[in-house]
Write an enzyme that holds these catalytic residues in place. Structure first.
Site, PDB file in Angstrom:
ATOM      1  N   ASP A 113     -49.952 -60.391 -11.959  1.00 15.24           N
ATOM      2  CA  ASP A 113     -50.754 -60.325 -11.232  1.00 15.24           C
ATOM      3  C   ASP A 113     -52.092 -60.759 -10.994  1.00 15.24           C
ATOM      4  O   ASP A 113     -52.979 -59.955 -11.914  1.00 15.24           O
ATOM      5  CB  ASP A 113     -50.439 -58.840 -10.299  1.00 15.24           C
ATOM      6  CG  ASP A 113     -51.205 -58.659  -9.038  1.00 15.24           C
ATOM      7  OD1 ASP A 113     -51.287 -59.203  -8.844  1.00 15.24           O
ATOM      8  OD2 ASP A 113     -50.265 -57.492  -8.065  1.00 15.24           O
TER       9      ASP A 113
ATOM     10  N   SER B  63     -49.505 -54.293  -2.085  1.00 15.72           N
ATOM     11  CA  SER B  63     -50.879 -53.774  -1.864  1.00 15.72           C
ATOM     12  C   SER B  63     -51.540 -52.990  -1.323  1.00 15.72           C
ATOM     13  O   SER B  63     -51.385 -51.533  -1.681  1.00 15.72           O
ATOM     14  CB  SER B  63     -51.205 -55.664  -1.207  1.00 15.72           C
ATOM     15  OG  SER B  63     -51.898 -56.185  -1.826  1.00 15.72           O
TER      16      SER B  63
ATOM     17  N   HIS C 250     -48.660 -61.462  -7.580  1.00 13.30           N
ATOM     18  CA  HIS C 250     -48.586 -60.470  -6.687  1.00 13.30           C
ATOM     19  C   HIS C 250     -47.877 -60.798  -5.847  1.00 13.30           C
ATOM     20  O   HIS C 250     -47.180 -59.740  -5.115  1.00 13.30           O
ATOM     21  CB  HIS C 250     -50.340 -60.632  -6.184  1.00 13.30           C
ATOM     22  CG  HIS C 250     -50.053 -59.020  -4.877  1.00 13.30           C
ATOM     23  ND1 HIS C 250     -50.702 -57.786  -5.812  1.00 13.30           N
ATOM     24  CD2 HIS C 250     -50.987 -59.057  -3.740  1.00 13.30           C
ATOM     25  CE1 HIS C 250     -51.247 -57.399  -4.545  1.00 13.30           C
ATOM     26  NE2 HIS C 250     -50.777 -57.935  -3.392  1.00 13.30           N
TER      27      HIS C 250
END
EC number: 3.4.14.5
Length: 766
Positions: free
Chosen positions: A708, A630, A740
């Protein structure tokens, strides 16, 4: 992810600047310091992927000031905190008789009914739909009349009695009695357009960190709710491939405001549930935001019931550097909620944004005439300030070059809070009590209880703070204990993970070192996970595990078993993390250093810290890698694209590559708007794509899930395109229909196996 760590300072001949007591050696390399003589097995990749070693938790549910519920062997037990005795509240046979597997349960405050949750279907990070049945505890049977509809989005008991409020198809319903029909409160709900009582995507992810947008008053007289209108919010669309028998993929559409795009609008309403009846229309009274935020785009960011007829709303401007608390009182004669300028409290940041991720919530005294709130003091540290509801100024009750993490409980005499004050360690957490009639009388309730094992605590208080559970998360094995507030006495150990302790004695485990380095005249913390039988005269490969987002913290004293445990234990790789500029819990000067300039100092500091690590004498400077997920994937990519020559390879999972692709609330908090009048230049200079040419100097693995909803696959797709256009040879892996977290069982195993192979190849390991 739990790891048994020994915290070592100064182990490597580097001056230890603070003292951290080590956890018992039984958790580590017991028996010998000689690697050749240690015949115990290491912690393997399979151990991590299959969770061979599991930490036990003790999750209790307070239902009074001296009682709590705990589920054990599928029995729901009722414990008396004072005496320690327990009784069966609900037998496991009841669950067996249901005919389905329950996901969760919730007991009504009057203990007459229990709500069973099943058919759980995950949506986004916090949101899900489920089915619910109500069980009558007196009759010992399910209620079959007027059942709650399937695919309910949220449901909650009133704080007293057994009224229920729930959301279905984006509309709100109330049940005054579990066996009677529901009263519909709203009629405007529409998928992806109008949300009543639940949050849309961006409010769920970035503002409330929750799906619920319903708030009962303390006695259940009033029900407050937020309404979100996403009519003008652009949609993100992506394919969901599902089963291979599906000839055409599904298309998922989510209202998702990106930086600079149209945001959802929000309205706030209160309903008097005393007026509800099957034949009467429902009146929802709207509370309008103060003029100072109503003049432009804004967010609702906090709701707190003060008393039965007083409510506190917190609003914040879109720029997120100006917030206001608006305290409103109920006027029974008109049925209106009245706001007063005298009861409005403004919080402004001149150096960055308000709060850590949003403004802190206020904690009101029982009479509702004052409250305590965590705000930044003049030195830029987050501390507790005491406000009178009708006065603008406040009095700080804590101070120092450390930060209060959260307020845990408030009584007439004391306030309990968690801070990182103890021994000057930002990565520690302890429970404190401050006397409200004398702010100089502060007691740390956890610091000396088990200092070798426990340096990172959280707490859970009973309804009026008569008892509390202490939850120790490290550096040793997690430990759960019960305490009395009147004496601070430990009443009993709830869980000590002794079984895991015994198992780990037969495994060669890594150790963990915390220390500081100096960058730009400032001391910053780092941690190193060191292989068993670490020898500072040898050279080890080094992996930097990075996140580095605003207000992040990677360096702490938490116990984890993770991928890093395997890498250090089995592959003899040092895994290090570093909290540089932009990181949290060390004051606004450090945290706000990256304000309006993401992708700059937090990236530079990771490179410079790694340079210092490489000069410590035990790091092989030809075998240094970096990885992150991320925001950590973004920083990994920016670091590799910097062309520093420090890193040989890196792995980026689900990275941001361009901030204009990410959501408005998060991105604009730190970057402002992507317009020429505001901060467009920094947006353009912070893309990974602009550094594509430098990736020719490194080995790069790029990973993303195609479903995602958070950091869209678009981010990696555009980065991949830029790398191809630049003629860069790199590796990539996508995970079909993964979000994600890439957390489904087989995908989780595959990604960590694949990353392990990549890293071992980079480091020339067998």
């Amino acid at each position: 992810m739990k790891t048994p760590w020994k915290v070592l300072l100064g182990l490597l001949g580097i001056a230890a600047l603070v003292t951290v007591i080590t956890v018992p050696v039984v958790l580590l390399n017991k028996g010998t310091d000689d690697a050749a003589a240690d015949s115990r097995r290491t912690y393997t990749l399979t151990d991590y992927l299959k969770s061979t070693f599991r930490v036990k938790f003790y999750t209790l549910q307070w239902i009074s000031d001296h009682e709590y519920l705990y589920k054990q062997e599928n029995n729901i037990l009722l414990f008396n905190a004072e005496y320690g005795n327990s009784s069966i509240f609900l037998e496991n046979s009841t669950f067996d008789e249901l005919g389905y597997s329950t996901n969760d349960y919730s007991v009504s405050p009057d203990r007459q009914f229990i709500l069973f949750e099943y058919n759980y279907v995950k949506q986004w990070r916090h949101s899900y739909t489920a089915s619910y049945d109500i069980y009558d505890l007196n009759k010992r049977q399910l209620i079959t009349e007027e059942r709650i509809p399937n695919n309910t989005q949220w449901i909650t008991w009133s704080p007293v009695g057994h009224k229920l409020a729930y959301v279905w198809n984006n509309d709100i319903y109330v049940k005054n009695e579990p066996n009677l029909s529901s009263q519909r409160i709203t009629w405007t709900g529409k998928e992806n357009v109008i949300y009543n009582g639940v949050t849309d995507w961006v409010y769920e992810e970035e503002v409330f960190s929750a799906y619920s947008a319903l708030w009962w008053s303390p006695n259940g007289t009033f029900l407050a709710y937020a309404q979100f209108n996403d009519t003008e919010v652009p949609l993100i669309e992506y394919s969901f491939y599902s089963d291979e028998s599906l000839q055409y993929p599904k298309t998922v559409r989510i209202p998702y405001p990106k930086a600079g795009a149209e945001n959802p609008t929000v309205k706030f309403f209160v309903v008097d549930t005393r007026t509800l009846s099957p034949n009467a229309s429902v009146t929802s009274y709207q509370i309008v935001p103060p003029a100072s935020v109503l003049i432009g785009d804004h967010y609702l960011c906090g709701v707190t019931w003060v008393t039965e007829e007083r409510i506190s709303l917190q609003w914040i401007r879109r720029a997120q550097n100006y917030s206001i608390i608006d305290i409103c009182d109920y006027d029974e004669s008109t049925g209106r909620w009245i706001s007063s300028v005298a009861r409005q409290h403004i919080e402004i940041s001149t150096t960055g944004w308000v709060g850590r991720f949003r403004p802190a919530e206020p904690h009101f005294t029982s009479d509702g005439n004052s409250f305590y709130k965590i705000i930044s003091n003049e030195e830029g540290y987050k501390h507790i300030c005491h406000f009178q509801t009708d006065k603008s100024n406040c009095t700080f009750i804590t101070k120092g070059a450390w930060e209060v993490i959260g307020i845990e409980a408030l009584t007439s005499d004391y306030l309990y809070y968690i801070s990182n004050e103890h021994k000057g360690m930002p990565g520690g957490r302890n429970l404190y009590r401050i006397q409200l009639n004398d702010y100089t009388k502060v007691t740390c309730l956890s610091c000396e209880l088990n200092p070798e094992r426990c340096q990172y605590y959280s707490a859970s208080f009973s309804n009026k703070a008569k008892y509390y559970q202490l939850r120790c998360f490290g550096p040793g094995l997690p430990l759960y204990t019960l305490h009395s507030s009147s004496s601070d006495k430990e009443l009993r150990v709830l869980e000590d993970n002794s079984a895991l302790d015994k198992m780990l004695q037969d495994v060669q485990m890594p150790s963990k070192k915390l220390d500081v380095i100096n960058l730009h005249g400032t001391k910053f913390w780092y941690q190193m996970i060191l292989p068993p039988h670490f020898d500072k005269s040898k050279k080890y490969p080094l992996l930097i595990e990075v996140y580095a987002g605003p207000c992040s913290q990677k360096v702490d004293t938490v116990f984890r078993l993770s991928w890093a445990t395997y890498l250090a234990s089995t592959e003899n790789i040092i895994v290090a993390s570093f909290d540089g500029r932009g990181s949290g819990y060390q004051g606004d000067k450090i945290m706000h250093a990256i304000n309006r300039r993401l992708g700059t100092f937090e990236v530079e500091d990771q490179i410079e810290a790694t340079r210092q690590f490489s000069k410590m004498g035990f790091v092989d400077d030809k075998r240094i890698a970096i990885w992150g997920w991320s925001y950590g994937g973004y920083v990994t990519s920016m670091v590799l694209g910097a062309g520093s020559g420090v890193f040989k390879c890196g792995i980026a999972v689900a990275p941001v590559s361009k901030w204009e692709y990410y959501d408005s609330v998060y991105t604009e908090r730190y970057m402002g708007l992507p317009t020429p009048e505001d901060n467009l230049d920094y947006y353009r200079n912070s893309t990974v794509m602009s550094r594509a040419e430098n990736f020719k100097q490194v080995e790069y693995l790029l990973i993303h899930g195609t479903a995602d909803d958070n950091v869209h696959f678009q981010q990696s797709a555009q980065l991949s395109k830029a790398l191809v256009d630049a003629g860069v040879d790199f590796q990539t892996m996508w995970y079909t229909d993964e979000d994600h977290g890439i957390a489904s069982n087989m995908a989780h195993q595959h990604i960590y196996t694949h990353m392990s192979h990549f890293l071992k190849q980079c480091f020339s390991l067998p």
